[in-house]
Write an enzyme that holds these catalytic residues in place. Structure first.
Site, PDB file in Angstrom:
ATOM      1  N   TRP A 184      24.665  47.216  18.222  1.00  0.00           N
ATOM      2  CA  TRP A 184      24.710  46.002  17.410  1.00  0.00           C
ATOM      3  C   TRP A 184      26.090  45.420  17.685  1.00  0.00           C
ATOM      4  O   TRP A 184      27.081  45.901  17.144  1.00  0.00           O
ATOM      5  CB  TRP A 184      24.533  46.324  15.927  1.00  0.00           C
ATOM      6  CG  TRP A 184      24.482  45.109  15.063  1.00  0.00           C
ATOM      7  CD1 TRP A 184      25.533  44.506  14.429  1.00  0.00           C
ATOM      8  CD2 TRP A 184      23.335  44.315  14.737  1.00  0.00           C
ATOM      9  NE1 TRP A 184      25.106  43.406  13.726  1.00  0.00           N
ATOM     10  CE2 TRP A 184      23.766  43.262  13.897  1.00  0.00           C
ATOM     11  CE3 TRP A 184      22.000  44.387  15.062  1.00  0.00           C
ATOM     12  CZ2 TRP A 184      22.900  42.300  13.388  1.00  0.00           C
ATOM     13  CZ3 TRP A 184      21.129  43.435  14.556  1.00  0.00           C
ATOM     14  CH2 TRP A 184      21.577  42.404  13.734  1.00  0.00           C
ATOM     15  N   ASN A 191      30.038  54.342  17.648  1.00  0.00           N
ATOM     16  CA  ASN A 191      29.621  53.471  16.543  1.00  0.00           C
ATOM     17  C   ASN A 191      30.839  53.280  15.663  1.00  0.00           C
ATOM     18  O   ASN A 191      31.394  54.250  15.153  1.00  0.00           O
ATOM     19  CB  ASN A 191      28.490  54.094  15.731  1.00  0.00           C
ATOM     20  CG  ASN A 191      28.215  53.289  14.459  1.00  0.00           C
ATOM     21  OD1 ASN A 191      28.346  52.078  14.461  1.00  0.00           O
ATOM     22  ND2 ASN A 191      27.894  53.982  13.368  1.00  0.00           N
ATOM     23  N   ARG A 222      19.365  50.553  13.570  1.00  0.00           N
ATOM     24  CA  ARG A 222      20.824  50.466  13.439  1.00  0.00           C
ATOM     25  C   ARG A 222      21.424  49.432  14.385  1.00  0.00           C
ATOM     26  O   ARG A 222      22.618  49.118  14.285  1.00  0.00           O
ATOM     27  CB  ARG A 222      21.482  51.823  13.705  1.00  0.00           C
ATOM     28  CG  ARG A 222      21.108  52.936  12.767  1.00  0.00           C
ATOM     29  CD  ARG A 222      21.866  54.211  13.099  1.00  0.00           C
ATOM     30  NE  ARG A 222      23.301  53.984  12.986  1.00  0.00           N
ATOM     31  CZ  ARG A 222      23.971  54.105  11.841  1.00  0.00           C
ATOM     32  NH1 ARG A 222      23.322  54.393  10.728  1.00  0.00           N
ATOM     33  NH2 ARG A 222      25.260  53.894  11.780  1.00  0.00           N
TER      34      ARG A 222
END
Ligand code: AGP
Length: 607
Positions: free
Chosen positions: A75, A101, A28
């Protein structure tokens, strides 16, 4: 897309459990990692930029005390991958820690409000404002749960968060809006995570947290409430029978299908870009004398589509160029008056970087659009935009392509506004349509999948296909062709439909499949003529058309329906989705692995 994880264990320290869980969430996001645990009334944090194994080698992520903690694998979307920007993020007093997230759209105004109240920020992320907002609310006397409720009610955008406080060391408070969040209930402990793979080896008793819900996790269980009105939610755990590998794909058989299905969410994420960067890049594009759109493969198809969009909306002539041809074609002519917008989801494609380097050496302005913050392209660009699609594991580009198109469309709209070339009404109309695209894609995925799967079965033995479109649909045709070739190994040819009679039509014989992309735009009339000329030679017509286009449906042998009312300049996004699915199902029919096509790499870092 990042990965969050939290756990409370009954009889053992949590650090190594968090570390292992983050490893299982690495797909992820993997540019930074961090963990926080609570022991002796205080927080213990380890975090840094780099892959999980690298950070573990440096800091030993297993060496943190305490039976409660949360972790994060990142990310990057806001702020480059650095130690300061790695999660978890804390408040001023380092008593509250949060992992997140998603994308907080209104973080800038909230950050300003908090700074005005004396909060000091250590990072450039959107996430950090959550820790400070919770701090504010706890100072007002709320407990951790109440403070998180008040905090998330102020957030706009998407989030899945897990919050801990050294003042309340017995609980983890989680909440979600759009970003996924699941709970795991084990014998030795309870878990929360972005995805099931994080805790699947520990338990298969799962509770899915729904949108707009808040959870308080304690050693002996969980409680769920609706964030809006704090109504309690009773939800029993389910037993899932996925293998860890299936879980990584959220139950889908392949990453490619998972990523095709993710497109409504990733497209919504492109609508949450930071206004400042969109405006800045649009300004550079507006000033550009010669503007080159440079990329490879699918990203080049996004550039080709963008050249139509910039021309039709902003009356701005651009030059889409295949990166490996750039030096031959323009290496001598590119100069200080040139601007290069390089598009690369990996940000590491050698041909694209080589073209950029040539232009840079000749004083051209370099702009970048990428999915990978911290990539080489972001370092060589004067301004770059991160498209926020999350990691794309499948070799074939799917969600990153539609995200590129969405960002490029938004840039073209800003450019059109700057140049006053389009009426405000039309701008408002198109901006509204851009926001509707994710729902349109969702409709296509819901209503057309089975039909597309049947088409793949019907046409699985065909040895060659044409993909034809006119105008901007030529870019869509090229992308559909590439998908079919690269994952189903079926030879396919794409060209502007008007070119048929200049040669390619000689290939057409009885039963030859021709895919036509036929949005209801200015090209439709002439395209009908192209369909007729193919039919006259025995071709089988597969038409992608608007759901109420009875004329096209009558002419076609097979039809895939797309919701009506899509403006021509936005049509590649919804029209490419059926072509992605067609290629995927054709690959399955022909025994190919859609995730690992032969001879291909995800990022072509060699020239
Ligand atoms: C697309 O399905 C391919 N995987 C390939 O064409 C890819 O788009 C191309 O290599 C460019 O990659 P980039 O966007 O990372 O630069």
């Amino acid at each position: 897309m990042c990965g969050i994880f939290g756990c409370i264990l009954k009889n053992s320290e949590v650090a190594s459990t968090i570390h292992s869980a983050l490893k299982r969430l690495e797909y992820r996001g993997y540019d930074s990692v961090g963990e926080v645990t609570i022991a002796d009334g205080r927080l213990f944090i380890k975090k840094d930029s780099g892959k999980i194994d690298e950070v573990h080698m440096l800091h030993n992520l297993d060496d943190l005390p305490g039976k409660i903690g949360v972790g994060h694998t990142r990310w990057a979307t806001h702020g480059a991958p650095t130690k300061q920007n790695a999660h978890p993020h804390t408040d001023c007093e380092e008593q509250i820690a949060v992992v997140h997230n998603g994308i907080i759209e209104n973080f800038a105004e909230l950050k300003k409000e908090l700074e005005d109240r004396g909060h000091f920020f250590k990072s450039r992320t959107d996430t950090e404002i959550i820790a400070h907002l919770v701090e504010e609310k706890m100072h007002e006397g709320l407990d951790l749960k109440g403070a998180v409720v008040e905090t998330v009610r102020r957030l706009e955008g998407s989030y899945a968060i897990a919050v801990v406080s050294s003042k309340e060391p017995d609980k983890i408070v989680c909440a979600r809006k759009e970003s996924p969040l699941t709970l795991g209930l084990g014998e030795n402990g309870v878990y929360c995570a972005s995805d099931i793979p994080a805790f699947l080896p520990l338990t298969n008793k799962v509770v899915i947290v729904e949108d707009g819900e808040l959870v308080v996790l304690r050693e002996n269980g969980y409680e769920i409430w609706k964030i809006a009105d704090l109504k309690p939610v009773i939800r029993e755990p389910k037993i899932i029978d996925w293998t860890p590998e299936m879980a990584e794909k959220q139950g889908y058989p392949h990453f490619m299908l998972k990523e095709i299905m993710e497109q409504p969410l990733t497209l919504r994420n492109t609508l949450r870009l930071q206004e400042h960067y969109l405006e800045l890049m649009a300004t550079f594009l507006d000033r550009a004398g010669q503007l080159f759109l440079v990329a490879c493969g699918t990203s080049y198809h996004a550039c080709l589509a963008a050249s139509y969009i910039f021309s039709k909306l902003a009356f701005h002539i651009t030059n889409p160029v295949i990166a490996s041809e750039f030096n031959e074609q323009h290496g001598k002519s590119v100069n200080i008056d040139s601007t290069i917008l390089a598009v690369s989801q990996s940000g590491e494609t050698a041909d694209t970087l080589a073209a950029v380097e040539t232009a840079r050496q000749r004083a051209a302005t370099i702009l970048g659009l990428t999915n990978t913050i911290g990539s080489t392209l972001t370092r060589v660009s004067r301004v770059y935009i991160g498209q926020q699609s999350g990691p794309e594991i499948g070799v074939a580009a799917t969600k990153t392509f539609t995200a590129q198109l969405s960002v490029l469309s938004q840039l073209a709209l800003r450019l059109a506004k700057m140049r006053g070339k389009v009426s405000q009404d039309e701008i408002d109309f198109l901006e509204e349509k851009v926001t509707q695209i994710p729902d349109m894609v969702e409709t296509i995925l819901k209503t057309q999948m089975e039909k597309i799967r049947q088409l793949a079965n019907k046409y699985k033995d065909k040895s060659c296909f044409f993909f034809l479109g006119r105008g901007i649909s030529y870019a869509t045709a090229l992308e559909g062709r590439l998908k079919l070739m690269e994952i189903a190994y079926v030879p396919a040819i794409a060209f502007p439909a008007g070119e048929s009679k200049h040669g390619p039509i000689s290939l057409v014989e009885q039963g030859f499949p021709v895919v036509f992309i036929c949005p209801k735009d200015d090209t439709r009339k002439t395209l009908i003529g192209n369909i007729m000329e193919m039919k006259a030679r025995g071709a089988l017509i597969i038409a992608l058309c608007e759901e109420d286009d009875e004329e096209i449906k009558r002419l076609a042998d097979d039809c895939i329906e797309v919701p009506k009312g899509i403006p021509e300049v936005l049509s590649p996004i919804p029209y490419v989705v059926p072509l992605q699915l067609f290629a995927y199902y054709m690959a399955l029919e022909r025994g190919c692995d859609p995730d690992k096509p032969r001879n291909l790499a995800k990022s072509v870092t060699v020239k």
